[in-house]
Structures are given as structure tokens and as C-alpha cells.
Scaffold this motif. Sequence first.
Motif, PDB file in Angstrom:
ATOM      1  N   VAL A 267       0.846  -1.201   0.000  1.00  0.00           N
ATOM      2  CA  VAL A 267       0.000   0.000   0.000  1.00  0.00           C
ATOM      3  C   VAL A 267       0.882   1.252   0.000  1.00  0.00           C
ATOM      4  O   VAL A 267       0.652   2.193  -0.763  1.00  0.00           O
ATOM      5  CB  VAL A 267      -0.930   0.010   1.230  1.00  0.00           C
ATOM      6  N   ALA A 268       1.904   1.251   0.828  1.00  0.00           N
ATOM      7  CA  ALA A 268       2.732   2.446   1.003  1.00  0.00           C
ATOM      8  C   ALA A 268       3.651   2.716  -0.182  1.00  0.00           C
ATOM      9  O   ALA A 268       3.925   3.877  -0.513  1.00  0.00           O
ATOM     10  CB  ALA A 268       3.570   2.302   2.277  1.00  0.00           C
ATOM     11  N   ARG A 269       4.117   1.661  -0.826  1.00  0.00           N
ATOM     12  CA  ARG A 269       5.154   1.808  -1.850  1.00  0.00           C
ATOM     13  C   ARG A 269       4.813   2.838  -2.928  1.00  0.00           C
ATOM     14  O   ARG A 269       5.664   3.682  -3.262  1.00  0.00           O
ATOM     15  CB  ARG A 269       5.465   0.456  -2.488  1.00  0.00           C
ATOM     16  N   PRO A 270       3.617   2.815  -3.543  1.00  0.00           N
ATOM     17  CA  PRO A 270       3.355   3.776  -4.614  1.00  0.00           C
ATOM     18  C   PRO A 270       3.525   5.230  -4.185  1.00  0.00           C
ATOM     19  O   PRO A 270       3.948   6.072  -4.978  1.00  0.00           O
ATOM     20  CB  PRO A 270       1.896   3.488  -5.001  1.00  0.00           C
ATOM     21  N   VAL A 271       3.213   5.524  -2.921  1.00  0.00           N
ATOM     22  CA  VAL A 271       3.311   6.893  -2.432  1.00  0.00           C
ATOM     23  C   VAL A 271       4.763   7.239  -2.079  1.00  0.00           C
ATOM     24  O   VAL A 271       5.191   8.390  -2.215  1.00  0.00           O
ATOM     25  CB  VAL A 271       2.405   7.094  -1.199  1.00  0.00           C
ATOM     26  N   LEU A 272       5.530   6.227  -1.664  1.00  0.00           N
ATOM     27  CA  LEU A 272       6.917   6.448  -1.254  1.00  0.00           C
ATOM     28  C   LEU A 272       7.875   6.547  -2.429  1.00  0.00           C
ATOM     29  O   LEU A 272       8.912   7.212  -2.341  1.00  0.00           O
ATOM     30  CB  LEU A 272       7.382   5.306  -0.339  1.00  0.00           C
ATOM     31  N   GLU A 273       7.546   5.903  -3.534  1.00  0.00           N
ATOM     32  CA  GLU A 273       8.445   5.837  -4.678  1.00  0.00           C
ATOM     33  C   GLU A 273       8.508   7.161  -5.431  1.00  0.00           C
ATOM     34  O   GLU A 273       7.695   8.059  -5.222  1.00  0.00           O
ATOM     35  CB  GLU A 273       7.979   4.748  -5.648  1.00  0.00           C
ATOM     36  N   ASP A 274       9.500   7.250  -6.325  1.00  0.00           N
ATOM     37  CA  ASP A 274       9.550   8.379  -7.259  1.00  0.00           C
ATOM     38  C   ASP A 274       8.225   8.470  -7.995  1.00  0.00           C
ATOM     39  O   ASP A 274       7.636   7.450  -8.360  1.00  0.00           O
ATOM     40  CB  ASP A 274      10.674   8.162  -8.284  1.00  0.00           C
TER      41      ASP A 274
END
Length: 362
Positions: free
Chosen positions: A89-96
Motif C-alpha cells: 500500500v505504502a510503496r506507490p506513495v513512497l516511490e519516485d
Amino acid sequence: MKTADLTELARQGSPESIGELISALTELFLRAESQERSRVSPVFGDVVLRVLDRLDIPVRKQMASRMRAETEAPRDLLKALAKDSELAVARPVLEDGGLLNDEELAEVAGGGVSARHLAVLCERRGIKPVLSRVLAQKGDSAVLCALLGNETARIDTGSFELLVARARKDADLQGALAHRPDLPEPIAAKLVPMLSREFAQQLREENVNPVLTKAMAEHSAREIEIRLREIGGAKSKVEQLIEGAIAGTVPVDQAVAAFADKDRAFDLGKVLAGRVGWPENVVVPLLSREDEHPLFVLARIAGVSDEAYGKVVRMRAKKMRMSSASSTESVRRYAALTPEAARGEFIAMARKMKLPVEIGQG
């Protein structure tokens, strides 16, 4: 419908119905005109945040993927998604490509997220000091190495100070710092004493970081100066340095450099003789012999680095009035002599002169 009514409606349903409602609200929000999205964004965010912990993972994941770059997305919602315990869930918001800036991501990183979340942040391009500082404070060894491995990350001096302090008993972190091209000189000076002798020698030979190479040279010079002050011309201290270099309790480079700098050819010859197990009266004369190749072989067998041998060349150049070009060529030829080639030549020389073939101590 008011925010309270929407929230109450969401709370009354099952997880499945809540998910359907939030998905529908999200769709309406994203389809609205930009001006309308801007107006209803606070309401939308407030409703979703109140029930976010009841949404199934697939619903939260889809929301994060769709909202990550939506310019009108509620910032508090994006930060909540970035902190989600499920990395998917978090990855898309954390990534470039995510909408949160480095200041907001620093807030997320400092809010107790997992090391896996921090590792994703380390992959971002152009990390600013405000974020790298929090990563340096919160990350484990793997995260810190990942941060240092990201050459686009900007790390300020304060963060480097923290990283080098944490590297004291961490060889992996020492290696990551050593390969950092923007390592500040004061930080390099603090890192050098932590490095193992073998790793320091490898870094010198590879010259992967000119700043660190310079710091290592300055550190060696300081240690040599200390040893020379301790020697102070006293025979017992000189002998202690020679014996330590032969036994391996003192780095051979330190003894070689110290004696070469002070033009103590005889003592230098004793070190080399002890290291290779040959008589002093055979080795010492080689230091003033015009044909330098036998000295190359013994120095390489004794473990003398290219850098330390450069000091031997300077000592010989003064005594034998060698030209600058000859000195440069001597350094180049020594650097070209591999330990394997030196070993073969050493054995041949020893057999010819009926001297010990096995290397002495050290």
C-alpha cells in the motif's frame, strides 16, 4: 450530504460495503473537474481517513496507486497511505513519482515506519538533506548502506557525522562511506582509523575515493610522525619499531615510510631482511644498488605498498641523485610488479644465492 453523514454511513457497513463506498467516492473525486476536486478534497480526505483502518488491503492499495500523483489529493491521506503497515500500500506513495515532497516524506520516515519503508525511500532520486537526515537517524545498517549507495542523494555534514559514528563497528557501513564520492574531508579523517588494515590497503590500491586516499595518507603521516618522536634517536625504540614491523604487530608501511623519510637506509634494510628471512648484509646493500629490480622483489615480498615504496624511491633519489623522470619510472615499475611475479623471482634469487626461500615472519 455532510461529512458526518458520509462518515456515519461508512462506519455502519461491513468492510466490503465500506470498501465499495470509498471506491465509489474516490472515483467521483477523480472524475470531478480540477476546481471541484480542490474544493471537496478536505471533505473527501476526512471521510477516508476516518475509515482507512477498516478498508481491506486491495482497496487501500488501489487508492494509493490512483492518488499517488493526484495534485489535489488530500496531503494527510497521502501521508497516512505512505505510513501504511502494508508495504504494498505504502510503496506507490513512497516511490519516485509520488506527490509527497521530501519534507513530508521526512515526517513519514520519522513516524515509526518499518525498515522496508525506509529502504524504498532510499531508492528515490535526488533525495534532499531533510530526508537523508531522518533516514540516517532511523535506518538500520542495510538502509544506511542503501542511502549511501544512492549517488543522487544529498547528504549534509551533520548526517555524515551521524553515519560515520554509526559505522564504528559496522564494516558494511564503513565500505559504503568509503565509496561515497562526496565524502567530506573531516568525515574521511574520522573514518580512516576505523578501517581494517586489509580494507585500507585495498582502498589505496584501487583509489576509489581520492578524498579518502588523501585522508589515509595524512593519517599514516601522523602515525609515522608519532613513532618517529617516540624513536627520538634511541636505539631501543628503533629496534622496537623494526621488530614490530617484522613480526607484523606494526604495519610494515609505517616502518618503511618512517625510516625512508628519515634517510635511515640501514634500519629500512633490517626491516626488509627480517620480513623475507634473508641476512641483513645481503639486503641492506640493495638499497644503494643501481639495479633496483632485486629491491623491487624483496619490497613486494615484504608487503610494502606502492605508496610506501614511493618514499623509498625518494630516499634513493636523494642519495643517488636520480632524476625526476627516473624516480617516476621507478615508481611505475614497482607498481607493475605483481606479488605472484615477485614470488617467482624471489625463489629464483634465493636458490641462486643459496638463501632461504620461505618468507620470514609477518
